[in-house]
Design an enzyme around this catalytic site. Structure first.
Site, PDB file in Angstrom:
ATOM      1  N   ARG A 135       0.855  -1.178   0.000  1.00 59.81           N
ATOM      2  CA  ARG A 135       0.000   0.000   0.000  1.00 59.81           C
ATOM      3  C   ARG A 135       0.900   1.240   0.000  1.00 59.81           C
ATOM      4  O   ARG A 135       2.027   1.188   0.499  1.00 59.81           O
ATOM      5  CB  ARG A 135      -0.903   0.018   1.229  1.00 59.81           C
ATOM      6  N   LYS A 159      -2.097  -2.846   8.073  1.00 64.20           N
ATOM      7  CA  LYS A 159      -3.215  -2.536   8.957  1.00 64.20           C
ATOM      8  C   LYS A 159      -3.074  -3.286  10.276  1.00 64.20           C
ATOM      9  O   LYS A 159      -2.623  -4.428  10.315  1.00 64.20           O
ATOM     10  CB  LYS A 159      -4.535  -2.912   8.276  1.00 64.20           C
ATOM     11  N   HIS A 217      -4.228   2.406  -5.517  1.00 63.84           N
ATOM     12  CA  HIS A 217      -4.111   0.957  -5.352  1.00 63.84           C
ATOM     13  C   HIS A 217      -3.837   0.229  -6.665  1.00 63.84           C
ATOM     14  O   HIS A 217      -3.771  -1.002  -6.675  1.00 63.84           O
ATOM     15  CB  HIS A 217      -5.400   0.410  -4.731  1.00 63.84           C
ATOM     16  N   ARG A 277      -0.885  -2.137  -6.650  1.00 58.83           N
ATOM     17  CA  ARG A 277      -1.174  -3.255  -5.730  1.00 58.83           C
ATOM     18  C   ARG A 277      -2.117  -4.250  -6.406  1.00 58.83           C
ATOM     19  O   ARG A 277      -1.905  -5.459  -6.341  1.00 58.83           O
ATOM     20  CB  ARG A 277      -1.770  -2.695  -4.444  1.00 58.83           C
ATOM     21  N   HIS A 282      -3.490  -9.554   3.739  1.00 55.49           N
ATOM     22  CA  HIS A 282      -4.918  -9.660   4.025  1.00 55.49           C
ATOM     23  C   HIS A 282      -5.132 -10.601   5.209  1.00 55.49           C
ATOM     24  O   HIS A 282      -4.529 -11.675   5.264  1.00 55.49           O
ATOM     25  CB  HIS A 282      -5.671 -10.219   2.813  1.00 55.49           C
ATOM     26  N   TYR A 306      -9.611 -11.239  -6.427  1.00 60.80           N
ATOM     27  CA  TYR A 306      -8.697 -11.180  -7.569  1.00 60.80           C
ATOM     28  C   TYR A 306      -8.839 -12.402  -8.474  1.00 60.80           C
ATOM     29  O   TYR A 306      -8.546 -12.334  -9.661  1.00 60.80           O
ATOM     30  CB  TYR A 306      -7.251 -11.050  -7.092  1.00 60.80           C
TER      31      TYR A 306
END
Length: 308
Positions: free
Chosen positions: A156, A181, A253, A256, A279, A288
């Site tokens: 990110r 995150k 993004h 990414r 994730h 994806y």
């Protein structure tokens, strides 16, 4: 109103300290809850104990419809706001600030499932080649290193600009430590193109930029010698997209998304891609796979004599 503000501060402190939410998530929750407090104040409610289920439901309606001060929110943004409000009321009950949870039965809207947009490899190469100048020009070297890193690791933008020089230790630049995150750190391999671009920047770019500053461990520096901001990194990406003729097709993004899609197209396992992207759930990564499945359908429709 003071009681409401105290409750929100306590909830946000709880999220930061005990749940370890990322700074950007906390800022978004703070904005959502500030809007919620304004909504409650306008209805004459000065404490969470006075909030009813109807109040929470009508707040959700204003999120989607907008009001005199705020435009309508997209389903994804409204869903985030409802999650923040529900969390606040759950916290208030557990903390003894309210006897019941009026938001318990209120459900956030389901955002439409949008497939991530990835660029073809040829467009990625045009974008990377459009960073301007040669590698001996400090900002051009930085820009190339930044974009190569974003595409080469799937980082990110906030993770890339948060890197320090020590996160890519000399002589071991086959991996980079990315903090995502929830302050979770993961090690991600760095390909030879990104590694070479980072090396060139550290030798011929960063020292020149650092002379304008007061000393910082940041990997990517701005023209004043300080840490490059997310907005600055996005500006670099946007400028390169314009020079490459890709204006309007690139978002923060995009690299990414392209990283993940190209890995899956190349045969990478979805759980490996999940780890590389950071994730917490494989379900997030599986979107994806829908992109690659759509490409297979298109290829089948174009090539098979019985497809149409």
């Amino acid at each position: 109103m003071e009681a409401l503000e105290r409750a929100v501060r306590g909830y946000l402190d709880h999220l930061a300290v005990e749940r370890g939410l990322a700074r950007n998530t906390l800022l978004a929750y703070r904005r959502d809850l500030t809007r919620y407090l304004g909504f409650l104040e306008a209805r004459g409610i000065d404490g969470l104990a006075g909030v009813g289920e109807r109040d929470v439901g009508e707040f959700l309606a204003t999120l989607r419809a907008g009001d005199d001060e705020h435009p309508p929110l997209a389903a994804s943004s409204a869903a985030r706001a409802v999650v923040a409000v529900r969390g606040l009321h759950r916290f208030a009950v557990r903390d003894g600030r309210a006897g019941s949870d009026p938001a318990r039965e209120v459900r956030p809207p389901t955002p439409p499932r949008r497939l991530p947009k990835a660029l073809p490899l040829a467009d990625i190469e045009r974008l990377l080649d459009a960073t301007g100048g040669g590698d001996d020009e400090p900002r051009a070297a930085r820009d190339r290193a930044l974009l190569e890193l974003l595409y080469g690791t799937g980082a990110r933008i906030s993770e890339a600009v948060g890197l320090d020089v020590d996160d890519v230790p000399a002589g071991e630049r086959d991996t980079v430590a990315l903090t995502g995150k929830g302050d979770r750190t993961r090690l991600v391999p760095v390909g030879s193109f990104a590694r070479s671009a980072i090396d060139a920047y550290l030798v011929r770019g960063r020292p020149a930029l650092a002379t304008a500053g007061r000393g910082t461990p940041a990997l990517f520096l701005n023209a004043r010698g300080g840490r490059l901001s997310r907005q600055g990194a996005w500006g670099i990406l946007n400028a390169a997209a314009e020079r490459a003729g890709l204006a309007g097709r690139v978002s923060p993004h995009t690299l990414r998304h392209s990283f993940a899609t190209h890995l899956l197209d190349g045969g990478a396992d979805v759980r490996v891609v999940q780890e590389l992207l950071g994730h917490s759930s494989v379900a997030t990564t599986q979107i994806y796979t829908l992109v690659t499945a759509e490409k297979l359908r298109e290829a089948y429709a174009m090539a098979h004599p019985r497809a149409l």
